[in-house]
Design an enzyme around this catalytic site. Structure first.
Site, PDB file in Angstrom:
ATOM      1  N   LYS A  92      12.528  -7.894   1.482  1.00 19.62           N
ATOM      2  CA  LYS A  92      11.528  -8.585   0.668  1.00 19.62           C
ATOM      3  C   LYS A  92      10.319  -7.671   0.517  1.00 19.62           C
ATOM      4  O   LYS A  92       9.549  -7.471   1.451  1.00 19.62           O
ATOM      5  CB  LYS A  92      11.075  -9.898   1.323  1.00 19.62           C
ATOM      6  CG  LYS A  92      10.187 -10.734   0.383  1.00 19.62           C
ATOM      7  CD  LYS A  92       9.204 -11.614   1.117  1.00 19.62           C
ATOM      8  CE  LYS A  92       7.945 -10.878   1.479  1.00 19.62           C
ATOM      9  NZ  LYS A  92       7.140 -10.422   0.308  1.00 19.62           N
ATOM     10  N   GLU A 103     -10.927  -4.670   9.658  1.00 22.02           N
ATOM     11  CA  GLU A 103     -10.343  -3.687   8.753  1.00 22.02           C
ATOM     12  C   GLU A 103     -10.813  -3.950   7.325  1.00 22.02           C
ATOM     13  O   GLU A 103     -10.612  -5.031   6.788  1.00 22.02           O
ATOM     14  CB  GLU A 103      -8.816  -3.787   8.840  1.00 22.02           C
ATOM     15  CG  GLU A 103      -8.065  -2.665   8.190  1.00 22.02           C
ATOM     16  CD  GLU A 103      -6.574  -2.745   8.477  1.00 22.02           C
ATOM     17  OE1 GLU A 103      -5.906  -1.692   8.448  1.00 22.02           O
ATOM     18  OE2 GLU A 103      -6.067  -3.858   8.717  1.00 22.02           O
ATOM     19  N   PRO A 159       4.858  -8.746  -3.216  1.00 24.50           N
ATOM     20  CA  PRO A 159       4.905  -9.263  -4.589  1.00 24.50           C
ATOM     21  C   PRO A 159       4.120  -8.414  -5.584  1.00 24.50           C
ATOM     22  O   PRO A 159       4.413  -8.433  -6.778  1.00 24.50           O
ATOM     23  CB  PRO A 159       4.299 -10.673  -4.463  1.00 24.50           C
ATOM     24  CG  PRO A 159       3.545 -10.678  -3.177  1.00 24.50           C
ATOM     25  CD  PRO A 159       4.265  -9.726  -2.280  1.00 24.50           C
ATOM     26  N   CYS A 164      -3.288   1.708   6.824  1.00 25.23           N
ATOM     27  CA  CYS A 164      -3.490   1.079   8.130  1.00 25.23           C
ATOM     28  C   CYS A 164      -4.009   2.061   9.170  1.00 25.23           C
ATOM     29  O   CYS A 164      -4.542   1.642  10.196  1.00 25.23           O
ATOM     30  CB  CYS A 164      -2.191   0.437   8.606  1.00 25.23           C
ATOM     31  SG  CYS A 164      -0.793   1.572   8.614  1.00 25.23           S
ATOM     32  N   GLU A 178       4.516  -3.608  12.615  1.00 24.29           N
ATOM     33  CA  GLU A 178       3.436  -2.621  12.465  1.00 24.29           C
ATOM     34  C   GLU A 178       2.304  -3.350  11.762  1.00 24.29           C
ATOM     35  O   GLU A 178       2.396  -3.659  10.581  1.00 24.29           O
ATOM     36  CB  GLU A 178       3.924  -1.423  11.651  1.00 24.29           C
ATOM     37  CG  GLU A 178       3.016  -0.215  11.785  1.00 24.29           C
ATOM     38  CD  GLU A 178       2.075  -0.064  10.614  1.00 24.29           C
ATOM     39  OE1 GLU A 178       0.912  -0.524  10.755  1.00 24.29           O
ATOM     40  OE2 GLU A 178       2.475   0.484   9.582  1.00 24.29           O
ATOM     41  N   LEU A 179       1.241  -3.633  12.523  1.00 25.92           N
ATOM     42  CA  LEU A 179       0.201  -4.549  12.055  1.00 25.92           C
ATOM     43  C   LEU A 179      -1.098  -3.801  11.735  1.00 25.92           C
ATOM     44  O   LEU A 179      -1.088  -2.616  11.470  1.00 25.92           O
ATOM     45  CB  LEU A 179      -0.008  -5.641  13.104  1.00 25.92           C
ATOM     46  CG  LEU A 179       1.277  -6.396  13.503  1.00 25.92           C
ATOM     47  CD1 LEU A 179       0.995  -7.416  14.594  1.00 25.92           C
ATOM     48  CD2 LEU A 179       1.919  -7.065  12.292  1.00 25.92           C
ATOM     49  N   ASN A 213       0.809  -1.227   0.000  1.00 26.91           N
ATOM     50  CA  ASN A 213       0.000   0.000   0.000  1.00 26.91           C
ATOM     51  C   ASN A 213       0.840   1.274   0.000  1.00 26.91           C
ATOM     52  O   ASN A 213       0.422   2.300  -0.514  1.00 26.91           O
ATOM     53  CB  ASN A 213      -1.009   0.000   1.157  1.00 26.91           C
ATOM     54  CG  ASN A 213      -0.360  -0.125   2.509  1.00 26.91           C
ATOM     55  OD1 ASN A 213       0.742  -0.651   2.652  1.00 26.91           O
ATOM     56  ND2 ASN A 213      -1.043   0.339   3.539  1.00 26.91           N
TER      57      ASN A 213
END
Length: 481
Positions: free
Chosen positions: A176, A384, A179, A285, A251-252, A153
Site C-alpha cells: 500500500k 519534527e 495516497p 526522516c 521506521e518512524l 517522501n
C-alpha cells in the site's frame, strides 16, 4: 510527460484490475495541476490481494535463493535503465528536483541488486550439542505474507527497501503506497511484471489508507507489517497488531541533531548541513532538525551557511538547476509556518527566509529558513518539522551538547562534525541514535542497517540485517542412536 486521465493502480494476482469504483486525483504539488486519477480501493481489494499472496506463498517460499535472485537482478536492471523516466514521474507526483528523483530511483534499484545478492545467503546454524544422542539445527524460514506500507517522501526507494528483502527471503507481499504518490509504485510493479515475478507474489492496492491498513492488521494471513511513517501511526499499528501478535518492522519519525564542534572543517560542515537539511526540502526522516554549533565559531559558521542557503534555487523540480521543490501539500506548508511563528514568538531570530515563496507557480513552496537563538522551549526543537526550517543553538562543552542532543523521544539519526578522532569516537558512542554520521549526512546505503531506537522504530532495513526481519528461525532437535 503525457499520462492517461485514468491510471490502473490495483494489481492483484498478476492482473491490473478494471476498477469501477471511486477514484482519486493525483496533483503536481508544484503547480497544483491534476496529473491523473487512480483507483480508490479498500477492504475488499485488500482481502483479495491477501488471498492471492497467501496462495502464492507456498510455491514462492520453496523457490531457491538463486531463482529469486534472477527476478530481483532483472528488476534492478530494468529500473536502472528506466531511471530518467521513473524520475520524471516521481518529480511530477512528489515535487523533488529531477536530479534528486533520478538519484532516488537509482538508489532504489541498488536495494534490488543488494538483495538479489543476499537471497542465497539466508544461512542457518549447526549447533554443537551437549549430548552425543542429539543434533541441533537452526534453519531460516520466510515469515509469510507481508503487508508493506510506504510514505510519500521517497516513493520509490522506500518501496524497494521493503519488498526487496521480503522477496529475497521468500515472502509474498501486499503493498500500500502513500495516497499522494502512487504512480512510482505502479511503475515499480510494472517492472517486476516484466522481470517475471510469479502471479500473486507481489500485489498493489491503492486507495483508502484506513481501510487497507485495517484489512492488513485484521488478517490472520498477514504475518508481518513493515511501515515507514509517523510515530503516531506506528503506535497505532503496535496497538492494533496485538490481537494476532503480528510482527512489525517500523521506521518512524526522527528529530536529528547535527553538532558542529570548534575544530570542524567549516566549509565542509556547512555544505553537508545544507545537504542534510534541504535535501527533499527538509522532508526526510533523517534530515537535520536541530543544529548545535560551538559558541566560538557560531557567528562565522552561521554566516557561511546562510550564504549557501541564499543561493538555493526554488521552483518546479522539472526545471533545470532547481535545488528546492515544493512541499507535498498545504498541511505541510502550514506546519512549517506554525513552527516558525512559535519560534519567533519565543525569541528566535530569522536569519534568512521565513515566509512562503511567492514565485510564478501556485504550489506549496516555502523559502529555506535559518533561525538563530533557538531554545528548548520552541516546538521546532522537539517536534519534527518536515520542511525547510533550521534552528541553530550554541553550546560550550561536549557533555552539554550530548545531553541536549539526546533529550528527545526520537532516536533515528544524529550527525557530528569534527576533525578530532577522539571526539568522533566519544560522541558517536554517547549519542542515543540508531544511526550516527561523522562528517557524513548521507548514511543510508543498501549494505548497512538503517533504523532507529526509542520512538523512532523497531527493526532494521538494509544490509543482511534487513532480510532477518522477514525470516523466522526454526530450531530442529534430532535424536540419534
Amino acid at each position: 510527460m503525457n499520462l492517461e486521465n485514468k491510471t490502473k493502480s490495483i494489481w492483484i494476482n498478476g492482473i491490473w484490475k478494471d476498477f469501477t469504483g471511486k477514484t482519486e486525483t493525483i496533483y503536481n504539488p508544484a503547480t497544483l495541476e491534476p496529473i491523473t486519477e487512480v483507483d480508490y480501493g479498500g477492504e475488499i481489494e485488500t482481502a483479495e490481494a491477501i488471498q492471492a499472496a497467501s496462495k502464492a506463498f507456498s510455491s514462492w517460499s520453496e523457490t531457491t535463493g538463486r531463482e529469486r535472485s534472477r527476478i530481483l537482478y532483472k528488476a534492478a536492471e530494468l529500473m536502472t535503465q528506466n531511471a530518467e523516466r521513473l524520475g520524471e514521474i516521481l518529480t511530477l507526483e512528489q515535487g523533488k528536483p529531477l536530479t534528486e528523483a533520478i538519484g532516488e530511483v537509482k538508489g532504489a534499484a541498488s536495494f534490488l541488486l543488494w538483495y538479489a545478492e543476499e537471497a542465497s545467503r539466508g544461512y542457518g546454524e549447526w549447533i554443537p550439542p551437549s549430548s552425543q544422542s542429539k543434533r541441533l539445527l537452526v534453519i531460516p524460514k520466510p515469515i509469510g505474507v507481508v503487508g508493506a506500507i510506504t510514505p510519500w517522501n521517497f516513493p520509490s526507494s522506500m518501496i524497494t527497501r521493503k519488498i526487496a528483502p521480503a522477496l529475497a527471503a521468500g515472502c509474498t507481499i501486499v503493498l500500500k503506497p502513500a495516497p499522494e504518490t502512487p504512480l512510482s509504485a505502479i511503475e515499480i510493479m510494472k517492472i517486476f511484471q516484466k522481470a517475471g515475478i510469479p502471479d500473486g507474489v507481489l500485489n498493489l492496492v491503492t486507495g483508502d489508507a484506513e481501510a487497507i491498513g485495517k484489512a492488513l492488521l485484521e488478517s490472520k494471513d498477514v504475518k508481518l507489517i513493515t511501515f515507514t511513517g509517523s510515530t503516531a501511526v506506528g503506535k497505532y499499528l503496535i496497538q492494533e497488531s496485538a490481537a494476532h501478535v503480528k510482527k512489525l518492522s517500523l521506521e518512524l519519525g526522527g528529530h536529528a541533531p547535527s553538532i558542529v564542534f570548534e575544530d570542524a572543517d567549516m566549509e565542509k560542515a556547512a555544505t553537508l548541513v545544507l545537504g542534510s537539511k534541504f535535501r527533499n526540502n527538509g522532508q526526510t526522516c533523517i534530515c537535520t532538525n536541530r543544529l548545535y554549533v560551538h559558541e566560538s565559531i557560531a557567528e562565522e559558521f552561521t554566516a557561511v551557511l546562510t550564504e549557501k542557503v541564499k543561493q538555493l534555487k526554488i521552483g518546479s523540480g522539472l526545471e533545470k538547476g532547481i535545488e528546492l521543490g515544493p512541499l507535498i501539500n498545504k498541511k505541510a506548508l502550514d506546519k512549517v509556518h506554525v513552527h516558525l511563528e512559535d519560534a519567533v514568538e519565543k525569541g528566535a531570530k530569522v536569519i534568512c527566509g521565513g515566509t512562503a515563496w511567492n514565485g510564478d507557480l501556485d504550489g506549496y513552496f516555502y523559502e529555506p529558513t535559518i533561525l538563530s537563538n533557538a531554545t528548548d522551549e520552541m516546538i521546532i526543537m522537539s517536534e519534527e518539522t518536515f520542511g525547510p526550517l533550521l534552528p541553530i543553538q550554541t553550546f560550550k562543552k561536549e557533555d552539554e551538547v550530548i545531553h541536549a542532543a539526546n533529550n528527545s523521544d526520537y532516536g533515528l539519526a544524529a550527525y557530528v562534525f569534527t576533525e578530532n578522532t577522539n571526539c568522533a569516537i566519544r560522541t558517536s558512542e554517547k549519542l542515543d541514535y540508531g544511526i550516527v554520521g561523522i562528517n557524513d549526512v548521507f548514511p543510508a546505503t543498501p549494505e548497512a542497517p538503517f533504523g532507529g531506537i526509542k520512538q523512532s522504530g523497531i527493526g532494521k532495513e538494509g544490509g543482511h540485517h534487513g532480510m532477518h526481519e522477514f525470516l523466522e528461525k526454526k530450531f530442529i532437535s534430532i535424536g540419534i542412536e
